[in-house]
Design a protein around this motif. Structure first.
Motif, PDB file in Angstrom:
ATOM      1  N   PRO A 163       0.838  -1.205   0.000  1.00  0.00           N
ATOM      2  CA  PRO A 163       0.000   0.000   0.000  1.00  0.00           C
ATOM      3  C   PRO A 163       0.871   1.253   0.000  1.00  0.00           C
ATOM      4  CG  PRO A 163       0.086  -0.953   2.194  1.00  0.00           C
ATOM      5  CD  PRO A 163       0.846  -1.883   1.300  1.00  0.00           C
ATOM      6  N   CYS A 164       1.052   1.845  -1.177  1.00  0.00           N
ATOM      7  CA  CYS A 164       1.978   2.981  -1.267  1.00  0.00           C
ATOM      8  C   CYS A 164       1.286   4.323  -1.297  1.00  0.00           C
ATOM      9  CB  CYS A 164       2.876   2.831  -2.491  1.00  0.00           C
ATOM     10  SG  CYS A 164       1.986   2.870  -4.044  1.00  0.00           S
ATOM     11  N   HIS A 165      -0.049   4.354  -1.202  1.00  0.00           N
ATOM     12  CA  HIS A 165      -0.740   5.642  -1.320  1.00  0.00           C
ATOM     13  C   HIS A 165      -0.429   6.583  -0.175  1.00  0.00           C
ATOM     14  CE1 HIS A 165      -3.409   3.143   1.162  1.00  0.00           C
ATOM     15  NE2 HIS A 165      -3.838   4.264   1.702  1.00  0.00           N
ATOM     16  N   ASN A 166       0.022   6.059   0.964  1.00  0.00           N
ATOM     17  CA  ASN A 166       0.309   6.911   2.107  1.00  0.00           C
ATOM     18  C   ASN A 166       1.808   7.173   2.266  1.00  0.00           C
ATOM     19  OD1 ASN A 166       0.910   4.271   2.754  1.00  0.00           O
ATOM     20  ND2 ASN A 166       0.427   4.505   4.918  1.00  0.00           N
ATOM     21  N   LEU A 167       2.608   6.808   1.268  1.00  0.00           N
ATOM     22  CA  LEU A 167       4.049   7.014   1.336  1.00  0.00           C
ATOM     23  C   LEU A 167       4.461   8.204   0.487  1.00  0.00           C
ATOM     24  CD1 LEU A 167       5.302   3.325   1.031  1.00  0.00           C
ATOM     25  CD2 LEU A 167       4.852   4.638   3.094  1.00  0.00           C
ATOM     26  N   THR A 168       5.631   8.730   0.765  1.00  0.00           N
ATOM     27  CA  THR A 168       6.178   9.836  -0.010  1.00  0.00           C
ATOM     28  C   THR A 168       7.082   9.288  -1.101  1.00  0.00           C
ATOM     29  OG1 THR A 168       6.105  11.302   1.895  1.00  0.00           O
ATOM     30  CG2 THR A 168       7.565  11.931   0.100  1.00  0.00           C
ATOM     31  N   CYS A 169       6.837   9.691  -2.342  1.00  0.00           N
ATOM     32  CA  CYS A 169       7.670   9.255  -3.449  1.00  0.00           C
ATOM     33  C   CYS A 169       8.643  10.342  -3.915  1.00  0.00           C
ATOM     34  CB  CYS A 169       6.802   8.816  -4.630  1.00  0.00           C
ATOM     35  SG  CYS A 169       6.318   7.077  -4.552  1.00  0.00           S
ATOM     36  N   PHE A 170       8.243  11.613  -3.750  1.00  0.00           N
ATOM     37  CA  PHE A 170       9.092  12.724  -4.172  1.00  0.00           C
ATOM     38  C   PHE A 170       9.132  13.756  -3.050  1.00  0.00           C
ATOM     39  CE2 PHE A 170       7.484  10.807  -8.022  1.00  0.00           C
ATOM     40  CZ  PHE A 170       8.584  10.786  -8.862  1.00  0.00           C
ATOM     41  N   PRO A 171      10.301  14.302  -2.761  1.00  0.00           N
ATOM     42  CA  PRO A 171      10.373  15.324  -1.709  1.00  0.00           C
ATOM     43  C   PRO A 171       9.744  16.631  -2.184  1.00  0.00           C
ATOM     44  CG  PRO A 171      12.490  15.094  -2.829  1.00  0.00           C
ATOM     45  CD  PRO A 171      11.598  14.012  -3.366  1.00  0.00           C
ATOM     46  N   PRO A 172       9.296  17.491  -1.251  1.00  0.00           N
ATOM     47  CA  PRO A 172       9.390  17.274   0.206  1.00  0.00           C
ATOM     48  C   PRO A 172       8.302  16.369   0.760  1.00  0.00           C
ATOM     49  CG  PRO A 172       8.415  19.408  -0.234  1.00  0.00           C
ATOM     50  CD  PRO A 172       8.805  18.842  -1.581  1.00  0.00           C
ATOM     51  N   ASP A 173       7.114  16.353   0.109  1.00  0.00           N
ATOM     52  CA  ASP A 173       6.035  15.523   0.659  1.00  0.00           C
ATOM     53  C   ASP A 173       5.009  15.207  -0.422  1.00  0.00           C
ATOM     54  OD1 ASP A 173       4.670  14.089   2.586  1.00  0.00           O
ATOM     55  OD2 ASP A 173       3.451  15.808   3.188  1.00  0.00           O
ATOM     56  N   VAL A 174       5.497  14.799  -1.586  1.00  0.00           N
ATOM     57  CA  VAL A 174       4.604  14.461  -2.689  1.00  0.00           C
ATOM     58  C   VAL A 174       4.265  12.973  -2.608  1.00  0.00           C
ATOM     59  CG1 VAL A 174       4.307  14.385  -5.183  1.00  0.00           C
ATOM     60  CG2 VAL A 174       5.584  16.269  -4.133  1.00  0.00           C
ATOM     61  N   LYS A 175       3.007  12.653  -2.495  1.00  0.00           N
ATOM     62  CA  LYS A 175       2.598  11.262  -2.326  1.00  0.00           C
ATOM     63  C   LYS A 175       2.768  10.473  -3.614  1.00  0.00           C
ATOM     64  CE  LYS A 175       1.403  12.142   1.863  1.00  0.00           C
ATOM     65  NZ  LYS A 175       2.296  11.725   2.959  1.00  0.00           N
ATOM     66  N   CYS A 176       2.934   9.182  -3.459  1.00  0.00           N
ATOM     67  CA  CYS A 176       3.025   8.299  -4.616  1.00  0.00           C
ATOM     68  C   CYS A 176       1.734   8.402  -5.427  1.00  0.00           C
ATOM     69  CB  CYS A 176       3.229   6.854  -4.177  1.00  0.00           C
ATOM     70  SG  CYS A 176       4.746   6.563  -3.265  1.00  0.00           S
ATOM     71  N   PHE A 177       1.876   8.352  -6.727  1.00  0.00           N
ATOM     72  CA  PHE A 177       0.715   8.426  -7.614  1.00  0.00           C
ATOM     73  C   PHE A 177       0.080   7.053  -7.703  1.00  0.00           C
ATOM     74  CE2 PHE A 177      -1.205   8.063 -11.847  1.00  0.00           C
ATOM     75  CZ  PHE A 177      -2.041   9.160 -11.839  1.00  0.00           C
ATOM     76  N   GLY A 178      -1.167   6.930  -7.281  1.00  0.00           N
ATOM     77  CA  GLY A 178      -1.842   5.637  -7.329  1.00  0.00           C
ATOM     78  C   GLY A 178      -1.822   4.947  -5.985  1.00  0.00           C
ATOM     79  N   HIS A 179      -2.454   3.792  -5.930  1.00  0.00           N
ATOM     80  CA  HIS A 179      -2.615   3.080  -4.666  1.00  0.00           C
ATOM     81  C   HIS A 179      -1.865   1.752  -4.615  1.00  0.00           C
ATOM     82  CE1 HIS A 179      -5.764   5.717  -2.905  1.00  0.00           C
ATOM     83  NE2 HIS A 179      -5.953   6.006  -4.187  1.00  0.00           N
ATOM     84  N   CYS A 180      -1.375   1.266  -5.729  1.00  0.00           N
ATOM     85  CA  CYS A 180      -0.641  -0.009  -5.757  1.00  0.00           C
ATOM     86  C   CYS A 180      -1.497  -1.122  -5.154  1.00  0.00           C
ATOM     87  CB  CYS A 180       0.702   0.132  -5.055  1.00  0.00           C
ATOM     88  SG  CYS A 180       1.717   1.459  -5.718  1.00  0.00           S
ATOM     89  N   ASP A 181      -0.862  -2.101  -4.528  1.00  0.00           N
ATOM     90  CA  ASP A 181      -1.600  -3.230  -3.973  1.00  0.00           C
ATOM     91  C   ASP A 181      -2.119  -2.894  -2.579  1.00  0.00           C
ATOM     92  OD1 ASP A 181      -1.160  -4.722  -6.211  1.00  0.00           O
ATOM     93  OD2 ASP A 181       0.541  -5.816  -5.409  1.00  0.00           O
ATOM     94  N   THR A 182      -3.209  -3.501  -2.212  1.00  0.00           N
ATOM     95  CA  THR A 182      -3.777  -3.325  -0.879  1.00  0.00           C
ATOM     96  C   THR A 182      -3.914  -4.682  -0.217  1.00  0.00           C
ATOM     97  OG1 THR A 182      -6.028  -3.430  -1.759  1.00  0.00           O
ATOM     98  CG2 THR A 182      -5.031  -1.239  -1.555  1.00  0.00           C
ATOM     99  N   GLY A 183      -4.039  -4.660   1.091  1.00  0.00           N
ATOM    100  CA  GLY A 183      -4.249  -5.905   1.828  1.00  0.00           C
ATOM    101  C   GLY A 183      -2.999  -6.715   2.059  1.00  0.00           C
ATOM    102  N   VAL A 184      -1.823  -6.148   1.726  1.00  0.00           N
ATOM    103  CA  VAL A 184      -0.561  -6.838   1.987  1.00  0.00           C
ATOM    104  C   VAL A 184       0.304  -5.950   2.874  1.00  0.00           C
ATOM    105  CG1 VAL A 184      -0.549  -8.202  -0.125  1.00  0.00           C
ATOM    106  CG2 VAL A 184       0.417  -5.908  -0.161  1.00  0.00           C
TER     107      VAL A 184
END
Length: 506
Positions: free
Chosen positions: A157-178
């Motif tokens: 689940p990458c939707h709540n992670l930062t992919c680009f600084p300073p605080d740009v969230k990852c685009f999309g939700h990727c897999d869930t439930g893992v």
């Protein structure tokens, strides 16, 4: 006695001399990178100065293929020199909780080189299984050191992670439930979830330390850098973000290139650059369904998930300062060929199994045509029922079956889409890839009777190959078990939410 002492001394010195004289190997493997994505092949807004430098001063391959249009099977073939159908890495890819993985009786490049005294290390994306208690990790497959993510970085689940600084969230939700994506050092989880913004700096430090240690010990080494770039969701740290003209994808590609530059700088500083073969390629074509956030196959047809050229023809570069002369080769070559080539250059015996790779030494050192007769194209779900979907021989490619894929949706070409269902072609579609690399113009034997002999030769190669193929038990079909998903606090509940811990530290 004087002569005897000299003989004894010489005998004692041989191992040290041999270690110094053995070449080092750095294998660079990009993720979901298209044939048209690099600056050196003409992309107008990609910023890849270090890869462009390797291409300008090394040997660039124009006709280099992988064995699958998706990740896990392509990586299995790269490391073993054998089609994924033999090792059982099919259909599709492995997941965090997969019960199977690359069988331990398969021999990797690292295991070929280790008996000769090589130090071996891997960083980045493994994606060949985790298993119970880390059964299938790189450290169980010949690598002394490992820093990386054991599967694809979108498998969490990458939707709540930062992919680009300073605080740009990852685009999309990727897999869930893992579980959240773990960063492993050896067989220990050091961070979960991964800090994408700092990840590439950690890889650069790991690579530099490994190279410096081996150089100081005068030990030959093999470094395998299987980058997460440029797989979706793209990410980049402070040094790369906003520096390209291509948005998040371009920043991600630039960060990969920057790590390559750091590796080159370390090789120079340690004085081992002239004794190191660097080989670069990618695992499969671009994920076109991501549109501008995916890669670019250039003039090739379709992309990831398909057996068209865009799915399985990859950019490739071989660089060895002072040894490999700059140039371009059109010799038919494959990721399968890397293991036998490294083995030949190191003087290592080949595994006592049926290999599908051929030695590329003559291509690299003498710029002469290689030994590969043909390339066989399996779909993401190979089977004995259908066999290979396509065959390339010399400049010709014959398609016996074609099919689109979700990974290649959104393009104007309807053949690429998932709605382009399986089609059998009898006679097979035939393309001249030298004059028509986009696979636009079928050379029908009824209109080109002179090509009948070409189709006969291709059919003979196909029959011979399929007769030699023994499908291994599918590791993917062994299924998944959520309990196998790696967690830094394995006894915690509720899983997967509780699998979060650590900061990067070693």
């Amino acid at each position: 006695m004087g002569l005897l002492n000299i003989i004894v001394l010489f005998t004692l010195l041989i191992p040290a001399y041999r270690a110094v004289s053995l070449p080092n190997f750095v294998l660079l493997f990009a993720d979901d990178l298209g044939y048209g994505d690099l600056g050196c092949v003409g992309h107008p807004t990609s910023l890849t100065p270090n890869l462009d430098l390797l291409a300008a001063n090394g040997l660039r391959f124009t006709d280099f293929y992988v064995t699958s249009p998706v990740c896990s099977p392509s990586r299995a073939s790269l490391l073993t020199g054998r089609y994924q159908t033999r090792s059982g890495i099919y259909p599709g890819v492995l997941y965090p909780g997969s019960k199977g993985g690359l069988p331990l009786n398969e021999t990797t490049i690292a295991e070929v080189l280790k008996p000769l005294g090589y130090a071996t290390a891997m960083m980045g994306k493994w994606h060949l299984g985790f298993g119970a208690n880390g059964t299938y990790l790189p450290t169980r497959q010949g690598f002394d050191h490992y820093l990386g993510i054991p599967y694809s970085h979108d498998m969490g689940p990458c939707h709540n992670l930062t992919c680009f600084p300073p605080d740009v969230k990852c685009f999309g939700h990727c897999d869930t439930g893992v579980v959240t994506v773990p960063l492993m050092y050896g067989e220990t989880i050091k961070q979960q979830p991964v800090d994408f913004v700092e990840l590439e700096d950690s890889y650069s430090s790991f690579a530099s330390e490994f190279i410096r240690t081996a150089a100081n010990n005068q030990q030959p080494f093999f470094l395998y850098y299987a980058s997460h770039h440029t797989h979706y969701p793209q990410y980049a740290g402070w040094k790369s973000v906003g520096r390209s003209l291509r948005g998040p994808f371009g920043d991600s590609l630039l960060e990969f290139d920057s790590t390559v530059g750091n590796i080159l700088q370390t090789l120079k500083e340690t004085g081992v650059l002239n004794n190191t073969l660097i080989f670069f390629t990618g695992d499969n074509g671009p994920e076109l369904m991501r549109m501008s956030r995916g890669g670019n196959a250039g003039l090739l047809k379709c992309g990831k998930g398909t057996t068209y050229e865009g799915g399985m023809r990859e950019p490739a570069i071989a660089y060895w300062s002072g040894i490999i002369q700059p140039g371009v080769t059109h010799s038919l070559s494959s990721s399968l060929d890397i293991l036998p080539t490294f083995a030949r250059l190191a003087g290592a015996p080949l595994p006592k199994v049926q290999l599908d790779g051929v030695d590329m030494t003559d291509i690299l050192l003498n710029h002469v045509p290689g030994k590969r007769e043909a390339m066989f194209f399996y779909p993401t779900d190979p089977s004995e029922k259908y066999g290979v979907f396509a065959v390339r021989m010399e400049k010709y490619k014959a398609h016996y079956y074609t099919r689109g894929a979700a990974h290649s949706d959104t393009t104007p070409d309807q053949d690429c889409h998932i709605t382009s269902f399986l089609k059998q072609h009898d006679p097979p579609l035939l393309f001249d890839l030298e004059s028509d690399p986009s696979e636009n113009y079928n050379l029908s034997p009824s209109e080109h009777p002179e090509l009948a002999s070409v189709l006969q030769k291709i059919q003979a190669l196909k029959d011979q190959f399929e007769a030699s193929m023994q499908f291994g038990e599918s590791e993917v079909k062994k299924g998944t078990d959520p309990a196998l998903e790696p967690c830094c606090t394995p006894q915690c509940t509720p899983k997967p939410e509780c699998c979060q811990c650590g900061t990067m530290g070693r």
